[in-house]
Each structure stands twice: as C-alpha cells, then as structure tokens.
Write a protein that holds these residues in place. Sequence first.
Motif, PDB file in Angstrom:
ATOM      1  N   HIS A  61      97.284  86.213  19.366  1.00 54.83           N
ATOM      2  CA  HIS A  61      96.692  87.042  18.304  1.00 54.83           C
ATOM      3  C   HIS A  61      95.683  86.257  17.457  1.00 54.83           C
ATOM      4  O   HIS A  61      95.582  86.476  16.242  1.00 54.83           O
ATOM      5  CB  HIS A  61      97.767  87.594  17.359  1.00 54.83           C
ATOM      6  CG  HIS A  61      98.699  88.576  17.977  1.00 54.83           C
ATOM      7  ND1 HIS A  61      98.353  89.432  18.997  1.00 54.83           N
ATOM      8  CD2 HIS A  61     100.001  88.861  17.696  1.00 54.83           C
ATOM      9  CE1 HIS A  61      99.383  90.186  19.318  1.00 54.83           C
ATOM     10  NE2 HIS A  61     100.398  89.851  18.566  1.00 54.83           N
ATOM     11  N   ASP A  68      95.268  91.627  23.710  1.00 52.19           N
ATOM     12  CA  ASP A  68      96.320  92.479  23.146  1.00 52.19           C
ATOM     13  C   ASP A  68      96.208  93.898  23.695  1.00 52.19           C
ATOM     14  O   ASP A  68      95.160  94.308  24.202  1.00 52.19           O
ATOM     15  CB  ASP A  68      96.212  92.524  21.613  1.00 52.19           C
ATOM     16  CG  ASP A  68      96.500  91.175  20.984  1.00 52.19           C
ATOM     17  OD1 ASP A  68      97.150  90.341  21.638  1.00 52.19           O
ATOM     18  OD2 ASP A  68      96.044  90.958  19.846  1.00 52.19           O
ATOM     19  N   THR A  85      93.183  95.713  22.482  1.00 51.36           N
ATOM     20  CA  THR A  85      91.890  95.016  22.597  1.00 51.36           C
ATOM     21  C   THR A  85      91.219  95.457  23.897  1.00 51.36           C
ATOM     22  O   THR A  85      91.879  95.630  24.924  1.00 51.36           O
ATOM     23  CB  THR A  85      92.106  93.487  22.589  1.00 51.36           C
ATOM     24  OG1 THR A  85      92.786  93.128  21.400  1.00 51.36           O
ATOM     25  CG2 THR A  85      90.778  92.748  22.647  1.00 51.36           C
TER      26      THR A  85
END
Length: 230
Positions: A184, A102, A105
């Motif tokens: 996710h 993501d 991240t």
Amino acid sequence: MRVDRFLSNLPRFNRQQVRLLLVENRVRVDGQVVRDPHFDVREFSRVEVDGELLQAGKPPRFFMLHKPAGCVSATRDPQHPTVLDLIDEQDKHDLHIAGRLDFNTTGLMIITNDGTWSRRLTQPQTKLPKVYYVETEQDIGPAYAEVFAHGLYFAFEDLTTQPAELVQLGPKSARLSIIEGRYHQVKRMFGHFGNKVLRLHRERMGALTLDAALQPGEYRALRDDEIALI
Ligand code: URA
C-alpha cells in the motif's frame, strides 16, 4: 544455477566428469559451447551434452495486462476474480505477477514466468521507477513533494522509503514515481498527510508503459524490444 552444479546434480555425472565435459567442449547451452563452470543455466535454457538433450528449456513468456478495478493481484483467490482469470493462455499457473496492485488500483501489470527478469523489474536495487496517476480526497499540499523526495519512515517495515518524485497535475491529482513497491505504499505516503487516495492507476514500470490500446481487462504479449528494456 551454475552449469557445473546443474550437470553434477544429474545422477549420471560426478564433479570430476563434469569438469572434463566442460574442458572438452562437450556441453552446449542454447546451442553455444560452454566451458565456464559458472555459466548460468536457467529453466529456459536448452542444455546438451555430446548432442544429447538433457533439458529442453521452457519458453519464457511475458504479458502486459491493463488491470481493471475489482480484481485481485493473485494467481488464485477463493472469493474474487483474479488477474490470472483474465489471461487465456496454456499453463497459465506457471505465470506470476511482477509487482502487485491493490484490489481497486488499475493500470499496468506485468505477468511472466521468468523470475530473474521480473526481479529486475521489481527489486528496489535496480531503481526502476513505477509511475502512478493519483487522485486524492483533499488538496495536495506544497509540503508533499519535499517529504516524498526525502523519504517517509514506515514503522512496520522499519525503513525509510527511497526518494520519490511527485508532479502535481491539479489540486487533487498528481503523478508519483516511486522506486519500491511496499505494501500500500502510495496510499500510505498520502496517508502521512491524512489524505485519502481515491483513484490510483499505474502508468509505467521502468521503461514499460501501459499500451493505450488495451482496455481494462485486456492484455497482450510483450514485444521483444519491450522485453529487452528490462
Ligand atoms: N501503492 C498502493 O498503495 N497501492 C497500489 O496498488 C500500488 C501502490
């Protein structure tokens, strides 16, 4: 692609001729005589018939990047910097990402042009663990580890996640090892308990560990021994 198909796709050989070429030891792939019609020819393979080069083969390339927060795991994006913007290599648009992260991240990201190799790294069937360091908004409860180990039902994909291992490090921090990389996934697993993930960092994919010498945004080529681990 099978070597017999590769050769008979060329306008100059029909299937009967290809069979003969193979039994007469006239085909070489990466320097070795090939007789088996099922032998796998890839875009990286050098293919010769009677010493004539039919495909030169591209070199496979493998990189490890320390993904920083605030960049997109994509090769192109109209708005945000992408992980590929951090890579300074020729023909970089031949490269793809093995296992996206993501936007915020951080951590280990593998970038390669070898799709067969990267599938081994990311496919759930090969069961290679992806290990994340996680920090959460609220305390991590005692039930989490057991629920994650049993798997969680994801209605959108209509599947139950494979067993995941949670090791608690502090009241709000843990190391989580998952087999798949669903959309996710880690945030949704903690979301099951209404607990928001505040920090997520991938430390490892299979036997490949993020090089501690790489600062966020830096990358390096994988060594041969690392490539052989997957
Ligand atoms: N799981 C997530 O929720 N996000 C990531 O970036 C990786 C795994």
